[in-house]
Design a protein around this motif. Structure first.
Motif, PDB file in Angstrom:
ATOM      1  N   GLN A   1      -0.367   9.764  -4.753  1.00 12.93           N
ATOM      2  CA  GLN A   1       0.640  10.828  -4.668  1.00 12.93           C
ATOM      3  C   GLN A   1       1.975  10.300  -4.149  1.00 12.93           C
ATOM      4  N   LEU A   2       1.913   9.430  -3.127  1.00 18.99           N
ATOM      5  CA  LEU A   2       3.132   8.861  -2.537  1.00 18.99           C
ATOM      6  C   LEU A   2       3.950   8.085  -3.560  1.00 18.99           C
ATOM      7  N   LEU A   3       3.251   7.301  -4.398  1.00 18.71           N
ATOM      8  CA  LEU A   3       3.940   6.405  -5.330  1.00 18.71           C
ATOM      9  C   LEU A   3       3.881   6.876  -6.782  1.00 18.71           C
ATOM     10  N   ASN A   4       3.224   8.014  -7.018  1.00 20.61           N
ATOM     11  CA  ASN A   4       3.101   8.533  -8.376  1.00 20.61           C
ATOM     12  C   ASN A   4       2.474   7.498  -9.315  1.00 20.61           C
ATOM     13  N   ILE A   5       1.344   6.939  -8.869  1.00 20.26           N
ATOM     14  CA  ILE A   5       0.625   5.939  -9.666  1.00 20.26           C
ATOM     15  C   ILE A   5      -0.748   6.482 -10.058  1.00 20.26           C
ATOM     16  N   LYS A   6      -1.348   5.858 -11.056  1.00 25.10           N
ATOM     17  CA  LYS A   6      -2.626   6.336 -11.591  1.00 25.10           C
ATOM     18  C   LYS A   6      -3.795   5.934 -10.692  1.00 25.10           C
ATOM     19  N   TYR A   7      -3.770   4.699 -10.200  1.00 32.60           N
ATOM     20  CA  TYR A   7      -4.850   4.184  -9.350  1.00 32.60           C
ATOM     21  C   TYR A   7      -4.298   3.792  -7.970  1.00 32.60           C
ATOM     22  N   PRO A   8      -5.080   3.945  -6.887  1.00 36.36           N
ATOM     23  CA  PRO A   8      -4.593   3.657  -5.530  1.00 36.36           C
ATOM     24  C   PRO A   8      -4.610   2.170  -5.185  1.00 36.36           C
ATOM     25  N   ILE A   9      -3.875   1.407  -5.983  1.00 38.01           N
ATOM     26  CA  ILE A   9      -3.865  -0.058  -5.821  1.00 38.01           C
ATOM     27  C   ILE A   9      -2.431  -0.575  -5.776  1.00 38.01           C
ATOM     28  N   ILE A  10      -2.162  -1.458  -4.805  1.00 37.38           N
ATOM     29  CA  ILE A  10      -0.904  -2.206  -4.778  1.00 37.38           C
ATOM     30  C   ILE A  10      -1.224  -3.660  -5.091  1.00 37.38           C
ATOM     31  N   GLN A  11      -0.559  -4.200  -6.094  1.00 36.66           N
ATOM     32  CA  GLN A  11      -0.647  -5.643  -6.367  1.00 36.66           C
ATOM     33  C   GLN A  11       0.152  -6.307  -5.254  1.00 36.66           C
ATOM     34  N   ALA A  12      -0.539  -6.981  -4.337  1.00 38.72           N
ATOM     35  CA  ALA A  12       0.075  -7.456  -3.096  1.00 38.72           C
ATOM     36  C   ALA A  12       1.186  -8.479  -3.344  1.00 38.72           C
ATOM     37  N   PRO A  13       2.208  -8.475  -2.479  1.00 39.42           N
ATOM     38  CA  PRO A  13       3.270  -9.475  -2.597  1.00 39.42           C
ATOM     39  C   PRO A  13       2.755 -10.849  -2.167  1.00 39.42           C
ATOM     40  N   MET A  14       2.885 -11.845  -3.040  1.00 33.43           N
ATOM     41  CA  MET A  14       2.403 -13.196  -2.713  1.00 33.43           C
ATOM     42  C   MET A  14       3.534 -14.201  -2.839  1.00 33.43           C
TER      43      MET A  14
ATOM     44  N   ALA B   1       1.615  -4.696 -14.023  1.00 36.24           N
ATOM     45  CA  ALA B   1       0.909  -3.851 -13.046  1.00 36.24           C
ATOM     46  C   ALA B   1       1.305  -2.389 -13.244  1.00 36.24           C
ATOM     47  N   MET B   2       2.611  -2.146 -13.394  1.00 34.68           N
ATOM     48  CA  MET B   2       3.098  -0.771 -13.601  1.00 34.68           C
ATOM     49  C   MET B   2       2.525  -0.182 -14.883  1.00 34.68           C
ATOM     50  N   LYS B   3       2.518  -0.979 -15.953  1.00 31.42           N
ATOM     51  CA  LYS B   3       1.971  -0.492 -17.237  1.00 31.42           C
ATOM     52  C   LYS B   3       0.494  -0.130 -17.118  1.00 31.42           C
ATOM     53  N   ALA B   4      -0.197  -0.829 -16.192  1.00 28.79           N
ATOM     54  CA  ALA B   4      -1.634  -0.590 -16.014  1.00 28.79           C
ATOM     55  C   ALA B   4      -1.922   0.551 -15.040  1.00 28.79           C
ATOM     56  N   GLY B   5      -0.865   1.166 -14.487  1.00 30.48           N
ATOM     57  CA  GLY B   5      -1.058   2.342 -13.645  1.00 30.48           C
ATOM     58  C   GLY B   5      -1.189   2.085 -12.157  1.00 30.48           C
ATOM     59  N   ILE B   6      -0.719   0.903 -11.704  1.00 39.00           N
ATOM     60  CA  ILE B   6      -0.747   0.613 -10.267  1.00 39.00           C
ATOM     61  C   ILE B   6       0.648   0.245  -9.786  1.00 39.00           C
TER      62      ILE B   6
ATOM     63  N   LEU C   1      -6.928 -14.311 -16.630  1.00 40.87           N
ATOM     64  CA  LEU C   1      -6.811 -13.120 -17.472  1.00 40.87           C
ATOM     65  C   LEU C   1      -5.427 -12.492 -17.357  1.00 40.87           C
ATOM     66  N   PRO C   2      -5.033 -11.686 -18.331  1.00 37.98           N
ATOM     67  CA  PRO C   2      -3.802 -10.907 -18.187  1.00 37.98           C
ATOM     68  C   PRO C   2      -3.949  -9.902 -17.044  1.00 37.98           C
ATOM     69  N   VAL C   3      -2.837  -9.538 -16.421  1.00 38.54           N
ATOM     70  CA  VAL C   3      -2.850  -8.568 -15.320  1.00 38.54           C
ATOM     71  C   VAL C   3      -3.582  -7.281 -15.725  1.00 38.54           C
ATOM     72  N   LYS C   4      -3.330  -6.799 -16.953  1.00 41.66           N
ATOM     73  CA  LYS C   4      -3.934  -5.530 -17.385  1.00 41.66           C
ATOM     74  C   LYS C   4      -5.465  -5.609 -17.369  1.00 41.66           C
ATOM     75  N   ASP C   5      -6.026  -6.779 -17.693  1.00 42.36           N
ATOM     76  CA  ASP C   5      -7.485  -6.940 -17.691  1.00 42.36           C
ATOM     77  C   ASP C   5      -8.028  -7.007 -16.269  1.00 42.36           C
ATOM     78  N   ILE C   6      -7.258  -7.610 -15.354  1.00 40.03           N
ATOM     79  CA  ILE C   6      -7.673  -7.670 -13.942  1.00 40.03           C
ATOM     80  C   ILE C   6      -7.680  -6.265 -13.362  1.00 40.03           C
ATOM     81  N   VAL C   7      -6.668  -5.464 -13.687  1.00 35.25           N
ATOM     82  CA  VAL C   7      -6.621  -4.071 -13.225  1.00 35.25           C
ATOM     83  C   VAL C   7      -7.799  -3.293 -13.796  1.00 35.25           C
ATOM     84  N   ALA C   8      -8.123  -3.519 -15.062  1.00 35.51           N
ATOM     85  CA  ALA C   8      -9.255  -2.829 -15.695  1.00 35.51           C
ATOM     86  C   ALA C   8     -10.571  -3.148 -14.974  1.00 35.51           C
ATOM     87  N   LYS C   9     -10.737  -4.412 -14.556  1.00 34.29           N
ATOM     88  CA  LYS C   9     -11.947  -4.814 -13.825  1.00 34.29           C
ATOM     89  C   LYS C   9     -12.018  -4.131 -12.464  1.00 34.29           C
TER      90      LYS C   9
END
Length: 315
Positions: free
Chosen positions: A7-20, A32-37, A304-312
């Protein structure tokens, strides 16, 4: 998977791809954004403020419904670029800022004035209460399974404690490599998770194939703590080179650290040397290899592509 974080970030899944550091980039966050996080990049990944500004503009252009982006700021005196970076972020705008290593007071004040949410890295209840009182929008609970600089408490202990004691959402950082891990963190009271190491071995990550492959080849039992990078214990993959140089500070560093006047300078020099070594390892394959990662690489079985990692992580 609707939570306070979605709700805070208006995203599909409650995941942040951490800053590295050195790993995260615009391509990773865009996917990551395209995958809903949500995706986050350390501001220090950009050498100049102009480069940082260009990255923000590109991410605004790539923004999609159901995804969000932010930047990580080191808010203590060791980051001489901090004030300039904060100014650029507030001028250009982003969805959120994650603060690390210092007081977030000034960041919260300026970011909120610009309509930007602020999440703060914390490792204990005392500091978590401080950032809550300063007006942080969420606390990122960095536990003892996180990669890089980590906390001392287990995910269950830290997340459980903070979710009971704080009125702001708690985001668990560390120990997530699959959907079952996310479900576990949510059961402890987290409103979302911050996931880093599994994304190192992504097609879009800005590091060498050797670094990515190491995250595939090594597992949780190969992650060890070293003081040789920044002077502060940090998790790395236990490569032959790490075994050779050892994981403890040198006798000279220990001696100088006992001198109150010299301690600060020794830490700064060690941090500078360590960061340069880490940068070389990330960008170029060499026998002197120090690769930062966390135990959640246990679940990394391929590049893997980011989208596949998010899917997993979500199915």
């Amino acid at each position: 998977m609707q939570t306070k974080l979605t709700q805070l970030l208006n995203i599909k899944y409650p995941i942040i791809q951490a800053p590295m550091f050195l790993v995260s980039n615009v391509a990773m966050v865009t996917e990551a954004m395209k995958a809903g996080i949500a995706g986050c990049i350390p501001a220090l990944n950009y050498r100049t403020l102009d480069e940082l500004r260009a990255a923000i503009k590109e991410l605004h252009a790539n923004k999609v419904e159901g995804g969000s982006f932010g930047f990580n700021l080191i808010v203590n005196k060791s980051n001489v670029k901090y004030k300039g970076q904060l100014e650029v972020l507030c001028e250009e705008g982003c969805d959120f800022i994650i603060t690390s290593l210092g007081s977030p007071e000034e960041t919260i004040k300026q970011a909120h004035a610009a309509g930007i949410k602020v999440f703060c890295d914390v490792t204990d209840l005392r500091f978590a209460k401080k950032v809550e009182n300063l007006g942080a929008d969420a606390a990122i609970a960095v536990n003892n399974e996180a990669g890089g600089h980590r906390g001392n408490l287990s995910p269950e202990e830290l997340t459980g404690l903070l979710s009971k004691e704080l009125s702001i959402p708690v985001i668990s950082a560390g120990g997530v490599g699959c959907k079952a891990d996310i479900d576990k963190m949510l059961s402890y009271g987290a409103e979302g998770v911050s996931v880093g190491s599994p994304f190192i071995a992504s097609v879009e990550a800005g590091v060498t194939d050797e670094y990515k492959q190491a995250c595939v080849d090594y597992g949780a039992e190969d992650i060890i703590m070293t003081e040789r990078i920044s002077g502060t214990p940090c998790t790395v993959i236990n490569t032959p080179y790490v075994q050779k140089i050892g994981t403890k500070a040198t006798w000279l560093e220990n001696l100088l650290n006992k001198n109150k006047k010299l301690k600060k300078w020794v830490k700064m020099i060690r941090f500078s040397i360590g960061m340069k070594a880490t940068e070389k390892a990330a960008k170029k394959a060499t026998y002197k290899t120090v690769w930062v990662a966390g135990p959640s690489i246990e679940h990394t079985k391929g590049i893997l592509p980011v989208k596949d990692i998010v899917a997993k992580l979500t199915h």
